[in-house]
Scaffold this motif. Structure first.
Motif, PDB file in Angstrom:
ATOM      1  N   ALA A  98       2.684   2.434  -8.923  1.00  0.00           N
ATOM      2  CA  ALA A  98       3.706   1.441  -8.576  1.00  0.00           C
ATOM      3  C   ALA A  98       4.310   1.754  -7.209  1.00  0.00           C
ATOM      4  N   ALA A  99       4.641   3.022  -6.983  1.00  0.00           N
ATOM      5  CA  ALA A  99       5.239   3.425  -5.706  1.00  0.00           C
ATOM      6  C   ALA A  99       4.245   3.258  -4.560  1.00  0.00           C
ATOM      7  N   ALA A 100       2.985   3.588  -4.795  1.00  0.00           N
ATOM      8  CA  ALA A 100       1.963   3.460  -3.754  1.00  0.00           C
ATOM      9  C   ALA A 100       1.765   1.997  -3.370  1.00  0.00           C
TER      10      ALA A 100
ATOM     11  N   MET B 277       0.829   8.765 -13.204  1.00  0.00           N
ATOM     12  CA  MET B 277       0.080   7.723 -12.507  1.00  0.00           C
ATOM     13  C   MET B 277       0.790   6.374 -12.560  1.00  0.00           C
ATOM     14  N   GLU B 278       1.519   6.121 -13.623  1.00  0.00           N
ATOM     15  CA  GLU B 278       2.269   4.872 -13.704  1.00  0.00           C
ATOM     16  C   GLU B 278       3.293   4.800 -12.566  1.00  0.00           C
TER      17      GLU B 278
ATOM     18  N   GLY C 102      10.855   8.753  -4.812  1.00  0.00           N
ATOM     19  CA  GLY C 102      10.595   8.004  -6.041  1.00  0.00           C
ATOM     20  C   GLY C 102       9.570   8.656  -6.943  1.00  0.00           C
ATOM     21  N   VAL C 103       8.531   9.235  -6.352  1.00  0.00           N
ATOM     22  CA  VAL C 103       7.453   9.829  -7.150  1.00  0.00           C
ATOM     23  C   VAL C 103       7.767  11.279  -7.541  1.00  0.00           C
ATOM     24  N   PHE C 104       8.311  12.033  -6.608  1.00  0.00           N
ATOM     25  CA  PHE C 104       8.480  13.477  -6.823  1.00  0.00           C
ATOM     26  C   PHE C 104       9.925  13.904  -7.043  1.00  0.00           C
TER      27      PHE C 104
ATOM     28  N   ILE D 131      10.479   4.028   4.369  1.00  0.00           N
ATOM     29  CA  ILE D 131       9.565   3.616   3.296  1.00  0.00           C
ATOM     30  C   ILE D 131       8.827   4.832   2.735  1.00  0.00           C
ATOM     31  N   VAL D 132       8.311   5.684   3.626  1.00  0.00           N
ATOM     32  CA  VAL D 132       7.575   6.880   3.197  1.00  0.00           C
ATOM     33  C   VAL D 132       8.511   7.834   2.463  1.00  0.00           C
ATOM     34  N   GLU D 133       9.717   8.007   2.982  1.00  0.00           N
ATOM     35  CA  GLU D 133      10.685   8.894   2.321  1.00  0.00           C
ATOM     36  C   GLU D 133      11.042   8.366   0.941  1.00  0.00           C
ATOM     37  N   ASN D 134      11.199   7.050   0.808  1.00  0.00           N
ATOM     38  CA  ASN D 134      11.477   6.452  -0.510  1.00  0.00           C
ATOM     39  C   ASN D 134      10.332   6.714  -1.480  1.00  0.00           C
ATOM     40  N   PHE D 135       9.087   6.655  -0.980  1.00  0.00           N
ATOM     41  CA  PHE D 135       7.926   6.946  -1.819  1.00  0.00           C
ATOM     42  C   PHE D 135       8.011   8.366  -2.382  1.00  0.00           C
TER      43      PHE D 135
END
Length: 130
Positions: free
Chosen positions: A25-27, A20-21, A61-63, A54-58
């Motif tokens: 942050a990414a969201a 979640m951290e 970054g998260v997964f 931006i969506v691809e970076n999300f």
């Protein structure tokens, strides 16, 4: 929790503090960057490319790196990207609702237990007077 997006299964643990951290942050960054991209000067195509990135970076970054490529497979369709993001947000809201429902049940039980304790004390005082 497994979330399937465009045939790719992602593992998201919305009850894990470390996950979640990174997710929060990414969201937040993603939301802010998408809002900024809506007012950028240039063509609609340039705005779509910016939003896609931006969506691809999300997702990367998260997964993890390469996640966006596996999900989007070179697609430049902005709606495909935004729908993928919406799917993640929907899954997170569903998990948050489950958490709230469970924690509310627990706190309600505690409150009713405390009120029952107060009621019992009152009854004991009345019985001692007799």
């Amino acid at each position: 929790m497994n979330i399937e997006i465009n045939g790719v299964t992602l593992q998201a643990d919305f009850m894990d503090a470390d996950f979640m951290e990174a997710f929060e942050a990414a969201a937040q960054d993603t939301k802010s960057e998408i809002n900024s991209s809506k007012t950028m000067k240039g063509s609609v195509a340039a705005q779509y490319r910016a939003i896609n990135q931006i969506v691809e970076n999300f997702f990367d970054g998260v997964f993890g790196e390469g996640t966006a490529e596996s999900i989007f497979q070179g697609s430049k369709n902005v709606m495909v990207h935004l729908e993928a993001l919406a799917r993640i947000n929907e899954a997170q809201r569903d998990e948050k609702k489950k958490f709230n429902d469970l924690s509310n049940r627990y706190t309600q039980r505690q409150d009713s237990f405390r009120s029952m304790q107060g009621h019992q004390k009152k009854q004991n005082r009345q019985n001692n007077r007799l």
